[in-house]
Design a protein around this motif. Structure first.
Motif, PDB file in Angstrom:
ATOM      1  N   VAL A  94       1.043  -1.264  -0.229  1.00  0.00           N
ATOM      2  CA  VAL A  94       0.025  -0.093  -0.025  1.00  0.00           C
ATOM      3  C   VAL A  94       0.626   1.876   0.285  1.00  0.00           C
ATOM      4  O   VAL A  94      -0.019   2.471  -1.071  1.00  0.00           O
ATOM      5  CB  VAL A  94      -0.756   0.075   1.116  1.00  0.00           C
ATOM      6  N   PRO A  95       1.507   1.793   0.819  1.00  0.00           N
ATOM      7  CA  PRO A  95       2.645   2.612   0.428  1.00  0.00           C
ATOM      8  C   PRO A  95       3.581   2.678  -0.463  1.00  0.00           C
ATOM      9  O   PRO A  95       3.185   3.817  -0.677  1.00  0.00           O
ATOM     10  CB  PRO A  95       3.883   2.408   1.704  1.00  0.00           C
ATOM     11  N   ALA A  96       3.513   1.713  -1.243  1.00  0.00           N
ATOM     12  CA  ALA A  96       4.146   2.190  -3.246  1.00  0.00           C
ATOM     13  C   ALA A  96       3.121   2.650  -3.286  1.00  0.00           C
ATOM     14  O   ALA A  96       3.684   2.391  -4.957  1.00  0.00           O
ATOM     15  CB  ALA A  96       5.340   0.594  -3.379  1.00  0.00           C
ATOM     16  N   SER A  97       1.942   2.797  -3.737  1.00  0.00           N
ATOM     17  CA  SER A  97       0.754   3.380  -4.266  1.00  0.00           C
ATOM     18  C   SER A  97       1.494   4.875  -5.109  1.00  0.00           C
ATOM     19  O   SER A  97       1.358   5.532  -3.741  1.00  0.00           O
ATOM     20  CB  SER A  97      -0.284   2.713  -3.461  1.00  0.00           C
ATOM     21  N   GLY A  98       1.258   4.584  -5.902  1.00  0.00           N
ATOM     22  CA  GLY A  98       1.487   6.084  -6.753  1.00  0.00           C
ATOM     23  C   GLY A  98       0.679   7.292  -6.541  1.00  0.00           C
ATOM     24  O   GLY A  98       0.551   8.254  -6.552  1.00  0.00           O
ATOM     25  N   ASP A  99      -1.476   6.497  -7.134  1.00  0.00           N
ATOM     26  CA  ASP A  99      -2.010   7.184  -7.329  1.00  0.00           C
ATOM     27  C   ASP A  99      -2.952   6.320  -5.843  1.00  0.00           C
ATOM     28  O   ASP A  99      -3.042   5.524  -5.540  1.00  0.00           O
ATOM     29  CB  ASP A  99      -2.453   7.568  -8.258  1.00  0.00           C
ATOM     30  N   TRP A 100      -4.122   7.350  -6.330  1.00  0.00           N
ATOM     31  CA  TRP A 100      -5.537   7.453  -5.359  1.00  0.00           C
ATOM     32  C   TRP A 100      -5.697   5.928  -6.148  1.00  0.00           C
ATOM     33  O   TRP A 100      -6.600   4.970  -5.078  1.00  0.00           O
ATOM     34  CB  TRP A 100      -6.620   8.230  -5.891  1.00  0.00           C
ATOM     35  N   THR A 101      -6.244   5.405  -7.342  1.00  0.00           N
ATOM     36  CA  THR A 101      -6.377   4.064  -8.280  1.00  0.00           C
ATOM     37  C   THR A 101      -5.738   2.836  -7.503  1.00  0.00           C
ATOM     38  O   THR A 101      -6.325   2.325  -7.155  1.00  0.00           O
ATOM     39  CB  THR A 101      -6.930   4.233  -9.778  1.00  0.00           C
ATOM     40  N   SER A 102      -4.032   3.233  -6.959  1.00  0.00           N
ATOM     41  CA  SER A 102      -3.354   2.214  -7.423  1.00  0.00           C
ATOM     42  C   SER A 102      -3.548   1.820  -5.963  1.00  0.00           C
ATOM     43  O   SER A 102      -4.132   0.438  -6.109  1.00  0.00           O
ATOM     44  CB  SER A 102      -1.706   2.009  -8.168  1.00  0.00           C
ATOM     45  N   LEU A 103      -3.992   2.296  -5.208  1.00  0.00           N
ATOM     46  CA  LEU A 103      -4.032   2.642  -3.857  1.00  0.00           C
ATOM     47  C   LEU A 103      -5.266   1.439  -3.363  1.00  0.00           C
ATOM     48  O   LEU A 103      -4.961   0.508  -2.686  1.00  0.00           O
ATOM     49  CB  LEU A 103      -3.728   4.238  -2.907  1.00  0.00           C
ATOM     50  N   VAL A 104      -6.645   1.763  -3.989  1.00  0.00           N
ATOM     51  CA  VAL A 104      -8.032   1.052  -3.906  1.00  0.00           C
ATOM     52  C   VAL A 104      -7.499  -0.083  -4.245  1.00  0.00           C
ATOM     53  O   VAL A 104      -8.026  -0.855  -3.699  1.00  0.00           O
ATOM     54  CB  VAL A 104      -8.744   2.429  -4.749  1.00  0.00           C
ATOM     55  N   VAL A 105      -6.323  -0.513  -5.904  1.00  0.00           N
ATOM     56  CA  VAL A 105      -6.860  -1.593  -5.964  1.00  0.00           C
ATOM     57  C   VAL A 105      -6.249  -2.690  -4.749  1.00  0.00           C
ATOM     58  O   VAL A 105      -6.587  -3.886  -4.872  1.00  0.00           O
ATOM     59  CB  VAL A 105      -5.898  -1.342  -7.292  1.00  0.00           C
ATOM     60  N   VAL A 106      -4.854  -1.859  -4.567  1.00  0.00           N
ATOM     61  CA  VAL A 106      -4.043  -2.839  -3.225  1.00  0.00           C
ATOM     62  C   VAL A 106      -5.014  -3.022  -2.550  1.00  0.00           C
ATOM     63  O   VAL A 106      -4.924  -4.394  -1.927  1.00  0.00           O
ATOM     64  CB  VAL A 106      -3.298  -1.959  -2.962  1.00  0.00           C
ATOM     65  N   ARG A 107      -5.595  -1.966  -2.016  1.00  0.00           N
ATOM     66  CA  ARG A 107      -6.191  -2.796  -0.686  1.00  0.00           C
ATOM     67  C   ARG A 107      -7.606  -3.291  -1.696  1.00  0.00           C
ATOM     68  O   ARG A 107      -8.440  -4.258  -0.510  1.00  0.00           O
ATOM     69  CB  ARG A 107      -7.613  -1.383  -0.068  1.00  0.00           C
ATOM     70  N   ALA A 108      -8.227  -3.637  -2.509  1.00  0.00           N
ATOM     71  CA  ALA A 108      -8.924  -3.779  -2.606  1.00  0.00           C
ATOM     72  C   ALA A 108      -9.114  -6.096  -2.807  1.00  0.00           C
ATOM     73  O   ALA A 108      -9.333  -6.569  -2.458  1.00  0.00           O
ATOM     74  CB  ALA A 108     -10.145  -3.917  -4.217  1.00  0.00           C
ATOM     75  N   LEU A 109      -7.579  -5.731  -3.582  1.00  0.00           N
ATOM     76  CA  LEU A 109      -7.136  -7.418  -3.450  1.00  0.00           C
ATOM     77  C   LEU A 109      -6.000  -7.249  -2.190  1.00  0.00           C
ATOM     78  O   LEU A 109      -6.143  -9.477  -1.036  1.00  0.00           O
ATOM     79  CB  LEU A 109      -4.929  -7.459  -4.029  1.00  0.00           C
ATOM     80  N   LEU A 110      -6.140  -6.603  -0.958  1.00  0.00           N
ATOM     81  CA  LEU A 110      -6.574  -7.075   0.390  1.00  0.00           C
ATOM     82  C   LEU A 110      -7.138  -7.816   0.492  1.00  0.00           C
ATOM     83  O   LEU A 110      -7.689  -9.162   1.662  1.00  0.00           O
ATOM     84  CB  LEU A 110      -5.975  -5.701   1.249  1.00  0.00           C
ATOM     85  N   GLY A 111      -8.183  -7.367   0.515  1.00  0.00           N
ATOM     86  CA  GLY A 111      -9.615  -8.115   0.262  1.00  0.00           C
ATOM     87  C   GLY A 111     -10.022  -9.099   1.020  1.00  0.00           C
ATOM     88  O   GLY A 111     -10.864 -10.572   1.662  1.00  0.00           O
ATOM     89  N   ILE A 112      -9.055  -9.765  -0.653  1.00  0.00           N
ATOM     90  CA  ILE A 112      -9.401 -11.526  -1.004  1.00  0.00           C
ATOM     91  C   ILE A 112      -8.336 -11.853  -0.122  1.00  0.00           C
ATOM     92  O   ILE A 112      -8.616 -13.194   0.690  1.00  0.00           O
ATOM     93  CB  ILE A 112      -9.246 -11.394  -2.371  1.00  0.00           C
ATOM     94  N   ALA A 113      -7.375 -11.418   0.089  1.00  0.00           N
ATOM     95  CA  ALA A 113      -6.043 -11.972   0.936  1.00  0.00           C
ATOM     96  C   ALA A 113      -6.416 -12.332   2.175  1.00  0.00           C
ATOM     97  O   ALA A 113      -6.173 -13.333   2.788  1.00  0.00           O
ATOM     98  CB  ALA A 113      -4.513 -10.635   0.550  1.00  0.00           C
ATOM     99  N   VAL A 114      -7.457 -11.562   2.876  1.00  0.00           N
ATOM    100  CA  VAL A 114      -7.482 -11.709   4.537  1.00  0.00           C
ATOM    101  C   VAL A 114      -8.493 -12.407   4.752  1.00  0.00           C
ATOM    102  O   VAL A 114      -8.772 -13.184   6.124  1.00  0.00           O
ATOM    103  CB  VAL A 114      -8.051  -9.976   5.122  1.00  0.00           C
ATOM    104  N   CYS A 115      -9.634 -13.405   3.714  1.00  0.00           N
ATOM    105  CA  CYS A 115     -10.719 -13.735   3.881  1.00  0.00           C
ATOM    106  C   CYS A 115     -10.697 -14.766   4.677  1.00  0.00           C
ATOM    107  O   CYS A 115     -11.322 -15.600   4.839  1.00  0.00           O
ATOM    108  CB  CYS A 115     -11.754 -14.114   2.838  1.00  0.00           C
TER     109      CYS A 115
END
Length: 398
Positions: A94-115
């Motif tokens: 997440v800290p490596a995300s350069g813009d809002w879109t990429s940050l949201v995409v990584v956070r969406a992938l996190l939801g899949i990972a933590v399930c």
């Protein structure tokens, strides 16, 4: 042989699952104190900034049903360990995300990972622990989620003020990686043979069995409403405390999340109390207490806001621990599907109501958020009262 309360395996399993819950919920909610920072840095309104959290809880909710179905293909311990390792990697991304879109995409992938942890841990507890141990075991797991949610918010919010939000999330990722290694050492291997993966017709039959039960759909709807309102309050309290007359900085606001400690107490205490008195008798009064805590936050003094949130948090986690154990036991042969539907509604409520609460802030400030949340809690109370009036299912000691 089932794990009995008080044995070495019981405490090892409880500690390991506590760490797992701590890690994934710290990861999921770590961005909550950062929402005002995101709004400024990326030029967003309150509801828009909350997408950083909602994207995670939405994909988490959608992934749970699939994991609940296919989870039997894998060793439960290995699946939860993989979940924790993937969670650590994505938090670090997440800290490596350069813009809002990429940050949201990584956070969406996190939801899949933590399930994997919330979906599988509840099944692990129901299958591996005896009925006498399940109530407190589930309470400790929910307590881990409460403490993780608090610590992730507190750690990230404080470090964001002291250093930067990117450095704060990096530190959290490293901590989760360490927790994963301790989890590997502590959790006893599952002894209950894995059930075979259901065919699609069997899956559909189990889903119909859950949905046709008189109590389970009510519990699922309660989860949607309670969690949604709860997250809405925590999403937007930071916006309130940044404004006059409080004018707190982000580090000071993060201290509000210390009230999550009472959630840990609430989950363990109320889980044990429900085991003695019956879930139906304890569940609905806790929602009344949630509404009372919500009302207290309308008072102007800072201490009243904190007190109100503490009361609401204690009651919420107590109600959640009761409802989640109730679903796991009442679902009987469809436990995986019952738990998955419960968690689907739980995190779905976080995404939908948690984001919509931002419009309450835009329209009416804090009273708008509280009014919006009170509607959700009030509807949950009506459903809980209906649960109280239903005849108990003797086999599950409702």
């Amino acid at each position: 042989m089932k794990i009995e309360r008080g044995t070495a395996d019981y405490w090892r399993a409880s500690a390991a699952l506590f760490l797992a819950a701590f890690s994934v919920f710290a990861a999921v909610y770590s961005v909550q104190p950062l929402l005002p920072i995101f709004a400024i840095e990326f030029g967003l309104d309150a509801a828009g900034s909350s997408v950083a959290l909602s994207a995670t809880t939405a994909t988490l909710a959608l992934s749970l049903v699939l994991v609940g179905w296919l989870g039997n293909r894998f060793n439960r311990k290995s699946l939860m360990l993989s979940t924790m390792l993937a969670t650590a990697a994505l938090v670090l991304a997440v800290p490596a995300s350069g813009d809002w879109t990429s940050l949201v995409v990584v956070r969406a992938l996190l939801g899949i990972a933590v399930c994997g942890v919330p979906a599988i841990a509840m099944v692990y507890l129901a299958e591996e622990m005896s009925n006498a141990a399940l109530g407190l075991g589930m309470g400790l797991f929910v307590g881990g989620s409460a403490l993780g949610g608090m610590s992730g918010r507190l750690m990230v919010g404080y470090l964001a003020e002291m250093v930067s939000w990117r450095a704060a999330l990096t530190a959290l990722g490293v901590l989760i990686l360490i927790n994963a290694l301790v989890f590997l050492l502590l959790l006893p291997p599952p002894k209950t043979p894995r059930a075979r993966t259901l065919t699609l017709p069997e899956l559909g039959a189990n889903m119909r069995a859950v949905l046709s039960d008189k109590a389970l759909p009510l519990l699922v709807l309660c989860a949607f409403l309670m969690m949604g309102g709860f997250v809405a309050i925590y999403n937007y309290v930071g916006f309130r405390l940044l404004t006059p007359p409080y004018n707190l900085d982000h580090g000071q606001i993060s201290l509000v999340f210390v009230v999550y400690l009472v959630g840990t107490l609430g989950s363990a205490w109320m889980g044990a109390l429900a085991g003695r008195l019956g879930r139906r008798k304890v569940f609905w009064p806790l929602i009344v207490v949630m509404l009372a805590g919500l009302a207290i936050t309308l008072l102007p003094p800072l201490w009243a806001i904190v007190l109100g949130m503490a009361v609401m948090t204690f009651a919420f986690f107590g109600a959640h621990s009761i409802a989640s154990a109730w679903v796991a036991r009442r679902s009987q042969n469809a436990r995986a599907q019952g738990s998955a539907l419960y968690l689907l509604a739980y995190y779905g409520g976080s995404s939908v109501i948690g984001t919509l609460g931002g419009y309450g802030w835009s329209i009416g400030g804090w009273p708008g958020v509280v009014g919006f949340t009170a509607i959700a809690f009030g509807a949950a109370l009506l459903l809980a009262w209906r649960l109280y009036l239903l005849p108990p299912l003797i086999i599950t000691a409702d």
